[in-house]
Structure formats: structure tokens, C-alpha cells
Scaffold this motif. Structure first.
Motif: not given
Ligand SMILES: C[S@@+](CC[C@H](N)C(=O)[O-])C[C@H]1O[C@@H](n2cnc3c(N)ncnc32)[C@H](O)[C@@H]1O
Length: 274
Positions: A12-16, A87-89, A91-93, A107-114, A132-134, A154-157, A159-161
Motif C-alpha cells: 500500500i505505501p507504494e501507492t503514494m 489519514l494516510g497522507e 506524499l500529498e501536499t 499528517s498520519v501515515d505508517l512510519p515507513e511512509a512518513v 502511526v497507523s490510522a 484520500q485513497g485509504l479506506f 485498503y482496509f477491511e
Molecule cells: C493511495 S496512497 C494515498 C496517499 C495520499 N493520501 C494521496 O492521496 O496521495 C495510500 C496511503 O495510505 C497509507 N497507509 C496504508 N495503510 C495505512 C494505515 N494503516 N494507516 C495510515 N496510513 C496507511 C500508505 O502508506 C499511503 O501513503
């Protein structure tokens, strides 16, 4: 010349990088609907074969950002000192695009993304990062709700159950009465496709997106989950030009099809007394 950064992201982080690709593609165009010099700066500083993974930049994800900017900007007009959580920001600006010099933005995101975000964007006392995870409600303790709260995902939910989305929305409603929540959804058919293995290009498989929901199920589902909802507003993606302007916008006018397209969802929670 400065060496460009080579990201080592998967899942999922690559999707940023995908969403950045779309925003930068739009920001580059003289007739683009998104103005974002910071996105272009970051895009230019990353050494990654964007086209190989995501294909030619198309505007849908930039349009999503523009629509979301519009909603947050309108809220900031009445809450200039408000607190925005993204949440899950990735590289959004968006904070940089909307900054009025007064808002606070977490701005909240996984440690590797931040960690990657901080290569390009330095946090300060108003524009803050929290690795931190959302799913970890620790981010809620960082929010000062005294001047109003707006939460954007944006572009986050997707990916969740579903049950994790439900619990998160219930907790937000409980913890931040009067807050607003903006997120986007994908329809059920698209979710199912990703679970079977959907390739964006030959080189890139889209990560599974377990939560899909059709537009016509959204309002009732959200109200069943969180009775404290005051209003649910659904917005379509509106393409600015070219074939999609007529093709996709036309699909949005067909009732059966419209319910099976991605949507933008703006939820307003009731104050505690309601
Ligand atoms: C599709 S990208 C969207 C990034 C940004 N919101 C945008 O629109 O450019 C999904 C993002 O969700 C983050 N992400 C994935 N699982 C997450 C979690 N459990 N909590 C917070 N962020 C998460 C990823 O690291 C990634 O940055």
C-alpha cells in the motif's frame, strides 16, 4: 545536480507514488485543474519509473485531490483556526495548497511512509507528522478539537477491511462530535477485481482493496454504523476535459451505472447534544 531519491516501497505505501504521478501530471499541464509546485518538486526529486508502474499519468486522482481541496477550503473559510487530520497522507501536499497561515494539520501515515515524506517536507508546529497507523487511535490524542476538526482520508479506506472502516468511523463520531470526514470509495465490483489480482500495467499489480461499496448503499450503511451522523453528501468525480469529460461524466448520469462508480463522501457528524 542533486542525486534523486530512489524509493524502496511495496504494498500500500507504494501507492503514494501512483497518486503523486497523477497530481504531478495534472500540475504540469498549462490547462491543468491542479496547481501544485510542491508536488512537481517532489515528483522531480524521485527516481522511479512512474510510467512503467502506473502507465501514463491520467487525471482521476488529481481530480479527487481538487474536489477534496474544495471541500476543505470551504470548511476552513468558517474554521480558519481549525484542525485538519489527513489519514494516510503519503506524499500529498494538500496542507501546502490549503495553508492559510493559521490552520493546524496532522499528517498520519505508517512510519515507513512518513520517513519518505520527511525527506521532502519538514514538519513544523502547525504542519505536523505522526508516524502511526490510522488504526492506532493514538493520533486522536494529538488533535486539539477546540476550533473544529476536519478529517480527510484520500485513497485509504478501500485498503482496509470493512469492519476496520466501520470501527474507525464509529470512533471518530464518538471522539469528535461536530467534526467532518471526507473520504473516497470504490464500488464492490472493483474491490472484487483487486482481490483476484488486478494489474495496472504489466509491471504493477494493484494491492488488494477489500472494502468496496456501491454509492446507493453508502448513506444507509454509514448511518447504521454511526447514528450520530448529521449529513452524508456524495460527490462524483468530474473530469475536466477530453474524452472522459463526456464519457465518464455521461456515465455519472446513468442511474444504474452511477451507483457502481467511485465516489467522494463528505460526512458531517452531529454535535454531542443531538
Ligand atoms: C493511495 S496512497 C494515498 C496517499 C495520499 N493520501 C494521496 O492521496 O496521495 C495510500 C496511503 O495510505 C497509507 N497507509 C496504508 N495503510 C495505512 C494505515 N494503516 N494507516 C495510515 N496510513 C496507511 C500508505 O502508506 C499511503 O501513503
Amino acid at each position: 545536480m542533486q542525486t534523486r531519491y530512489v524509493p524502496n516501497l511495496t504494498g500500500i505505501p507504494e501507492t503514494m507514488l501512483w497518486t503523486l504521478h497523477s497530481r504531478a501530471g495534472e500540475a504540469k499541464r498549462p490547462d491543468g485543474v491542479l496547481k501544485d509546485a510542491e508536488a512537481l518538486r517532489i515528483y522531480g526529486a524521485i527516481d522511479y519509473d512512474f510510467e512503467k508502474s502506473f502507465g501514463r499519468a491520467e487525471p482521476s486522482l488529481a481530480i479527487r485531490a481538487v474536489e477534496m481541496d474544495r471541500s476543505i477550503r470551504a470548511w476552513l473559510a468558517t474554521h480558519p483556526d481549525g484542525f485538519v487530520v489527513s489519514l494516510g497522507e503519503g506524499l500529498e501536499t494538500q496542507a501546502q495548497r490549503l495553508d492559510n497561515g493559521r490552520l493546524r494539520w496532522l499528517s498520519v501515515d505508517l512510519p515507513e511512509a512518513v520517513a519518505i515524506r520527511e525527506r521532502f517536507l519538514t514538519p513544523n508546529e502547525r504542519l505536523m507528522h505522526f508516524p502511526v497507523s490510522a488504526m492506532d487511535r493514538a493520533w486522536m490524542d494529538r488533535v486539539d478539537a477546540s476550533k473544529g476538526v476536519f478529517i480527510v482520508a484520500q485513497g485509504l479506506f478501500m485498503y482496509f477491511e470493512e469492519d476496520d472502516v466501520r470501527r474507525l468511523i464509529v470512533d471518530i463520531a464518538e471522539r469528535f462530535p461536530g467534526a467532518e470526514l471526507l473520504f473516497d470509495t470504490i464500488p464492490r465490483w472493483l474491490s472484487r477485481r483487486t482481490l483476484k489480482g488486478l494489474h495496472r500495467t504489466r509491471a504493477y499489480q494493484v494491492p488488494p482493496m477489500p472494502w468496496g461499496i456501491n454509492r446507493d448503499a453508502l448513506e444507509a450503511t454509514l448511518r447504521r454504523w454511526a447514528p450520530r451522523i448529521r449529513q452524508v453528501e456524495l460527490k462524483p468525480y468530474t473530469f475536466p476535459r477530453g474524452f472522459f469529460r463526456y464519457g465518464y461524466n455521461g456515465l455519472n448520469m446513468l442511474p444504474w451505472v452511477k451507483e457502481r462508480l467511485p465516489a467522494l463522501v463528505h460526512v458531517r457528524f452531529a454535535e454531542r447534544s443531538v
